[in-house]
Write a protein that holds these residues in place. Structure first.
Motif, short mmCIF file in Angstrom:
data_model
loop_
_atom_site.label_atom_id
_atom_site.label_comp_id
_atom_site.label_asym_id
_atom_site.label_seq_id
_atom_site.Cartn_x
_atom_site.Cartn_y
_atom_site.Cartn_z
N SER A 75 -116.17 -106.08 29.85
CA SER A 75 -115.32 -106.15 31.03
C SER A 75 -115.03 -104.76 31.57
N LYS B 181 -110.58 -105.46 33.78
CA LYS B 181 -110.24 -106.84 33.41
C LYS B 181 -111.14 -107.88 34.06
N GLU C 190 -110.42 -99.12 32.98
CA GLU C 190 -110.23 -99.90 31.76
C GLU C 190 -111.49 -100.71 31.47
N GLY D 16 -113.46 -103.27 28.53
CA GLY D 16 -113.40 -104.07 27.31
C GLY D 16 -114.66 -103.79 26.51
N ASP E 228 -109.63 -102.95 24.29
CA ASP E 228 -109.57 -102.48 25.68
C ASP E 228 -109.29 -100.99 25.63
#
Length: 150
Positions: A65, A68, A102, A104, A115
């Motif tokens: 990811s 998000k 950010e 994942g 994360d």
């Protein structure tokens, strides 16, 4: 973005990535059966001294990811990254500052997901990759920029 701001802004993650699905059926089956991961981007290489390396991302880990949003292809990742760049330009119109991205990550060696927030530079080019490996030294490009896959 080009029409609106007269420039592009792309966060530089410092990783060479490839689509997990292109690794072949045996590898995808292995990842799916052992780690419950059937899509994402596999890290092929990490740029020397980048934030991703400092935060523990290693070759073989899987990016699943970004901001998000699930990513299973390079095109999806690029779309998210360009969105981050556009948001940044809307606020400041400056490529000289850094942004937070950010991601994942599934750490294959640790067998765990996390994360991670990368503080990265922006560029108006594709992924810029800095290498300190032996091949780079052999051809005299230590520390110079080379295009990465992402």
């Amino acid at each position: 973005m080009w029409q609106r701001f007269g420039q592009l802004a792309r966060p530089q993650l410092g990783m060479k990535l490839g689509t997990l699905g292109f690794l072949g059926i045996p590898r995808v089956d292995f990842m799916s059966l052992n780690f419950n991961i059937s899509s994402g981007l596999i890290v092929g290489e990490i740029s020397a001294k980048c934030d991703a390396e400092k935060l523990g991302i290693r070759a073989g880990d899987v990016i699943f990811s970004c901001q998000k949003k699930r990513v299973s292809s390079i095109v999806q990742l690029e779309d998210v990254l360009l969105g981050v760049g556009a948001e940044h330009l809307e606020k400041s119109n400056d490529l000289s500052s850094k942004v937070d991205v950010e991601i994942g990550v599934f750490h294959v060696r640790k067998r765990k997901k996390s994360d991670i927030i990368l503080r990265v530079e922006l560029s108006d080019r594709l992924e810029v990759f800095h290498s300190d490996d032996e091949d780079a030294k052999a051809v005299g490009i230590k520390g110079e920029e080379a295009t990465g896959i992402s």
